[in-house]
Write an enzyme that holds these catalytic residues in place. Structure first.
Site, PDB file in Angstrom:
ATOM      1  NE  ARG A 118      -4.073  -1.944   1.961  1.00  0.00           N
ATOM      2  CZ  ARG A 118      -3.989  -2.958   2.800  1.00  0.00           C
ATOM      3  NH1 ARG A 118      -3.073  -2.960   3.748  1.00  0.00           N
ATOM      4  NH2 ARG A 118      -4.826  -3.965   2.701  1.00  0.00           N
ATOM      5  CE  LYS A 140      -2.170  13.546 -14.155  1.00  0.00           C
ATOM      6  NZ  LYS A 140      -2.578  14.074 -15.472  1.00  0.00           N
ATOM      7  CD  GLU A 182       4.820  17.550 -22.978  1.00  0.00           C
ATOM      8  OE1 GLU A 182       4.110  18.408 -22.407  1.00  0.00           O
ATOM      9  OE2 GLU A 182       4.343  16.548 -23.562  1.00  0.00           O
ATOM     10  CE  LYS A 224       3.403  17.615 -13.715  1.00  0.00           C
ATOM     11  NZ  LYS A 224       3.524  16.419 -14.533  1.00  0.00           N
ATOM     12  CD  GLU A 234      -5.725  15.948 -15.279  1.00  0.00           C
ATOM     13  OE1 GLU A 234      -4.543  15.637 -15.151  1.00  0.00           O
ATOM     14  OE2 GLU A 234      -6.413  15.651 -16.256  1.00  0.00           O
ATOM     15  NE  ARG A 238      -1.138  16.787 -12.628  1.00  0.00           N
ATOM     16  CZ  ARG A 238      -0.440  16.006 -11.832  1.00  0.00           C
ATOM     17  NH1 ARG A 238      -0.722  15.945 -10.549  1.00  0.00           N
ATOM     18  NH2 ARG A 238       0.556  15.275 -12.293  1.00  0.00           N
ATOM     19  CG  ASN A 242      -4.207  17.087 -20.614  1.00  0.00           C
ATOM     20  OD1 ASN A 242      -3.284  16.319 -20.803  1.00  0.00           O
ATOM     21  ND2 ASN A 242      -5.091  16.933 -19.643  1.00  0.00           N
ATOM     22  CG  HIS A 245      -1.133  16.762 -24.163  1.00  0.00           C
ATOM     23  ND1 HIS A 245      -0.463  17.967 -24.196  1.00  0.00           N
ATOM     24  CD2 HIS A 245      -0.269  15.887 -23.571  1.00  0.00           C
ATOM     25  CE1 HIS A 245       0.736  17.829 -23.643  1.00  0.00           C
ATOM     26  NE2 HIS A 245       0.874  16.572 -23.256  1.00  0.00           N
ATOM     27  CG  HIS A 249      -3.378  12.064 -26.280  1.00  0.00           C
ATOM     28  ND1 HIS A 249      -3.933  12.553 -25.125  1.00  0.00           N
ATOM     29  CD2 HIS A 249      -2.087  11.787 -25.966  1.00  0.00           C
ATOM     30  CE1 HIS A 249      -3.024  12.565 -24.170  1.00  0.00           C
ATOM     31  NE2 HIS A 249      -1.899  12.121 -24.657  1.00  0.00           N
ATOM     32  CG  HIS A 262       3.510  12.461 -25.749  1.00  0.00           C
ATOM     33  ND1 HIS A 262       2.146  12.356 -25.920  1.00  0.00           N
ATOM     34  CD2 HIS A 262       3.714  13.353 -24.747  1.00  0.00           C
ATOM     35  CE1 HIS A 262       1.557  13.158 -25.047  1.00  0.00           C
ATOM     36  NE2 HIS A 262       2.485  13.774 -24.332  1.00  0.00           N
TER      37      HIS A 262
HETATM   38  P1  NAD Z   1      10.930   6.582 -22.450  1.00  0.00           P
HETATM   39  O1  NAD Z   1      10.963   6.392 -21.014  1.00  0.00           O
HETATM   40  O2  NAD Z   1      10.435   5.453 -23.298  1.00  0.00           O
HETATM   41  O3  NAD Z   1      12.382   6.997 -22.962  1.00  0.00           O
HETATM   42  C1  NAD Z   1      12.603   7.173 -24.349  1.00  0.00           C
HETATM   43  C2  NAD Z   1      13.815   6.363 -24.822  1.00  0.00           C
HETATM   44  O4  NAD Z   1      14.998   7.008 -24.389  1.00  0.00           O
HETATM   45  C3  NAD Z   1      13.877   4.943 -24.262  1.00  0.00           C
HETATM   46  O5  NAD Z   1      14.301   4.077 -25.288  1.00  0.00           O
HETATM   47  C4  NAD Z   1      14.956   5.034 -23.180  1.00  0.00           C
HETATM   48  O6  NAD Z   1      15.654   3.795 -23.018  1.00  0.00           O
HETATM   49  C5  NAD Z   1      15.860   6.078 -23.753  1.00  0.00           C
HETATM   50  N1  NAD Z   1      16.598   6.876 -22.770  1.00  0.00           N
HETATM   51  C6  NAD Z   1      16.137   7.385 -21.616  1.00  0.00           C
HETATM   52  N2  NAD Z   1      17.046   8.161 -21.051  1.00  0.00           N
HETATM   53  C7  NAD Z   1      18.135   8.143 -21.864  1.00  0.00           C
HETATM   54  C8  NAD Z   1      19.396   8.775 -21.828  1.00  0.00           C
HETATM   55  N3  NAD Z   1      19.718   9.631 -20.859  1.00  0.00           N
HETATM   56  N4  NAD Z   1      20.260   8.519 -22.828  1.00  0.00           N
HETATM   57  C9  NAD Z   1      19.935   7.686 -23.837  1.00  0.00           C
HETATM   58  N5  NAD Z   1      18.744   7.080 -23.947  1.00  0.00           N
HETATM   59  C10 NAD Z   1      17.858   7.307 -22.959  1.00  0.00           C
HETATM   60  O7  NAD Z   1      10.060   7.852 -22.886  1.00  0.00           O
HETATM   61  P2  NAD Z   1       9.837   9.301 -22.254  1.00  0.00           P
HETATM   62  O8  NAD Z   1       9.624  10.168 -23.429  1.00  0.00           O
HETATM   63  O9  NAD Z   1      10.857   9.656 -21.258  1.00  0.00           O
HETATM   64  O10 NAD Z   1       8.471   9.121 -21.449  1.00  0.00           O
HETATM   65  C11 NAD Z   1       7.271   8.770 -22.083  1.00  0.00           C
HETATM   66  C12 NAD Z   1       6.346   8.173 -21.050  1.00  0.00           C
HETATM   67  O11 NAD Z   1       6.131   9.137 -20.025  1.00  0.00           O
HETATM   68  C13 NAD Z   1       4.993   7.799 -21.588  1.00  0.00           C
HETATM   69  O12 NAD Z   1       4.680   6.494 -21.167  1.00  0.00           O
HETATM   70  C14 NAD Z   1       4.048   8.804 -20.963  1.00  0.00           C
HETATM   71  O13 NAD Z   1       2.760   8.270 -20.732  1.00  0.00           O
HETATM   72  C15 NAD Z   1       4.757   9.117 -19.679  1.00  0.00           C
HETATM   73  N6  NAD Z   1       4.415  10.447 -19.127  1.00  0.00           N
HETATM   74  C16 NAD Z   1       4.038  10.505 -17.829  1.00  0.00           C
HETATM   75  C17 NAD Z   1       3.732  11.719 -17.250  1.00  0.00           C
HETATM   76  C18 NAD Z   1       3.341  11.791 -15.806  1.00  0.00           C
HETATM   77  O14 NAD Z   1       2.918  12.872 -15.353  1.00  0.00           O
HETATM   78  N7  NAD Z   1       3.507  10.727 -15.054  1.00  0.00           N
HETATM   79  C19 NAD Z   1       3.814  12.904 -18.001  1.00  0.00           C
HETATM   80  C20 NAD Z   1       4.216  12.816 -19.320  1.00  0.00           C
HETATM   81  C21 NAD Z   1       4.516  11.577 -19.879  1.00  0.00           C
HETATM   82  N1  GLY Z   2       1.576  15.439 -17.663  1.00  0.00           N
HETATM   83  C1  GLY Z   2       0.346  15.935 -17.215  1.00  0.00           C
HETATM   84  C2  GLY Z   2       0.223  15.957 -15.736  1.00  0.00           C
HETATM   85  O1  GLY Z   2       1.132  15.652 -15.021  1.00  0.00           O
HETATM   86  O2  GLY Z   2      -0.827  16.271 -15.244  1.00  0.00           O
END
Ligand code: NAD
Ligand code: GLY
Length: 355
Positions: A118, A140, A182, A224, A234, A238, A242, A245, A249, A262
């Site tokens: 938990r 998130k 972003e 943020k 949200e 918040r 988007n 987005h 999306h 993305h």
């Molecule tokens: P990712 O985590 O897939 O990373 C992209 C690629 O870069 C991967 O292949 C990874 O291995 C590589 N990589 C990462 N760091 C590296 C580095 N320093 N050097 C070389 N390669 C590296 O993608 P992302 O764009 O970081 O994140 C996308 C994800 O984030 C999505 O799943 C999305 O839903 C999520 N997201 C979450 C939130 C949130 O608020 N929680 C907000 C925005 C996006």
């Molecule tokens: N990436 C959108 C949020 O964190 O709310």
């Protein structure tokens, strides 16, 4: 080093932003407790794990789990692998997960931390620009289901975020620029000063100059932080994050998540949303052109490809979670630096898509 304090309903945590943070052990090892599990992917693990591991082992019993890289890894099966690794490591409620990687690892490991016993603590070590300015901050967490992205998840704030700017030097160009979209978004929705600064420093940002990165990441995190403090779950403000987005999306789905990063889809979506703001008279003509020019200078896409079926995009946009009572609700701009949420007529959306 910049330290941004994130306040939320049940506490606060620091976001450290600086080059070389992985090797500044005293900054972050003080947040460790209990047994430590480092979760990373094969790519990031190959680059940075060793430097982190030694420092952790000197303080706490530490285990490592490496997952495959990429969005395909954000599954229930991999969430369970993290839980299995915690059990095998005899982790108790005082244990710590370290999420070392991009948003995929951050979301997945964050959700494992939210759900194991938990809730145990997670420390985010974001290594992509997108994860440093967005995903690692705000709590998130979750993973994907065949029926939808991020369908299973929870809010679970980290105990600390360690954004080492040096890790961005190994990031692929497209992933880096996608994260920059972003940063532009924060400027467009609430920080006109940031937007203006990016217009001046576009070349420095594109070349990843250290001073420019420090400003871009820390200022995005501050933006943020404001949003999370005001609306952690949200229920209102918040949703402004988007911006771009809903269009983005739909474009990602229409192209089967294969054509665009993305952030690239969001860049196109922000231009469309701003054109829509101008079309319906919410803002004077001008911001769409300004936004488009900045995104182009940063090397981001700004136009919908000709062959994309516009009607399918509208249909996909109807599935957005912000919609109510069959109306499309979109984040629009009143000006650069001021966003709002508005119900929009499908005909206006269609007109912008065809323009
Ligand atoms: P990712 O985590 O897939 O990373 C992209 C690629 O870069 C991967 O292949 C990874 O291995 C590589 N990589 C990462 N760091 C590296 C580095 N320093 N050097 C070389 N390669 C590296 O993608 P992302 O764009 O970081 O994140 C996308 C994800 O984030 C999505 O799943 C999305 O839903 C999520 N997201 C979450 C939130 C949130 O608020 N929680 C907000 C925005 C996006
Ligand atoms: N990436 C959108 C949020 O964190 O709310």
């Amino acid at each position: 080093m910049k330290v941004i304090d994130i306040q939320h309903a049940s506490g606060r945590y620091p976001v450290y932003v600086a080059p070389g943070l992985i090797d500044m052990h005293s900054v972050w090892t003080r947040h460790l407790s209990g047994r430590v599990l480092i979760v990373t992917d094969d790519t990031v693990g190959g680059l940075y794990l060793d430097r982190l591991l030694g420092a952790c082992e000197a303080v706490c019993p530490t285990a490592v789990l490496r997952l495959p890289p990429g969005e395909e890894a954000k599954t229930a099966a991999n969430w369970l692998k993290i839980i299995d690794a915690l059990i095998a490591h005899k982790a108790q409620r005082d244990a710590t997960i370290i999420a070392l990687g991009g948003g995929v690892i951050g979301d997945l490991a964050g959700f494992a931390a939210a759900s194991y016993m938990r809730g145990i603590q997670v420390i985010q070590f974001p290594t992509t620009l997108l994860a440093q300015v967005d995903a690692s901050v705000g709590g998130k967490t979750g993973f994907n289901h065949a029926a939808g992205k991020n369908l299973i998840g929870a809010f679970h704030q980290p105990a600390a975020v360690v954004a080492d700017l040096d890790t961005l030097s190994t990031l692929d160009e497209r992933d880096y620029l996608a994260g920059m979209a972003e940063v532009v978004k924060y400027g467009a929705i609430g920080d006109p000063g940031l937007f203006g600064w990016m217009e001046v420093e576009a070349e420095a940002l594109k070349c990843r100059l250290p001073e420019a990165l420090l400003e871009a990441v820390s200022r995005s995190v501050r933006n943020k932080a404001e949003v999370v403090r005001a609306d952690e779950r949200e229920s209102g403000q918040r949703a402004l994050l988007n911006f771009g987005h809903t269009f983005g999306h739909a474009l990602e789905t229409a192209t089967a998540y294969a054509r665009y990063r993305h952030g690239e889809a969001v860049a196109i979506g922000m231009v469309l949303a701003t054109r829509l703001s101008e079309l319906i008279g919410l803002t004077e003509p001008g911001p769409a052109r300004r936004l488009l020019k900045l995104l182009e200078r940063l090397g981001l896409p700004t136009e919908l490809p000709k062959e994309i079926d516009r009607d399918r995009l509208v249909d996909l946009m109807r599935l957005d979670k912000k919609n109510r009572a069959d109306q499309l609700r979109l984040i629009l701009l009143e000006s650069i630096g001021k966003a709002c949420i508005r119900a929009c007529a499908a005909d206006d959306v269609r007109e912008v898509l065809h323009s």
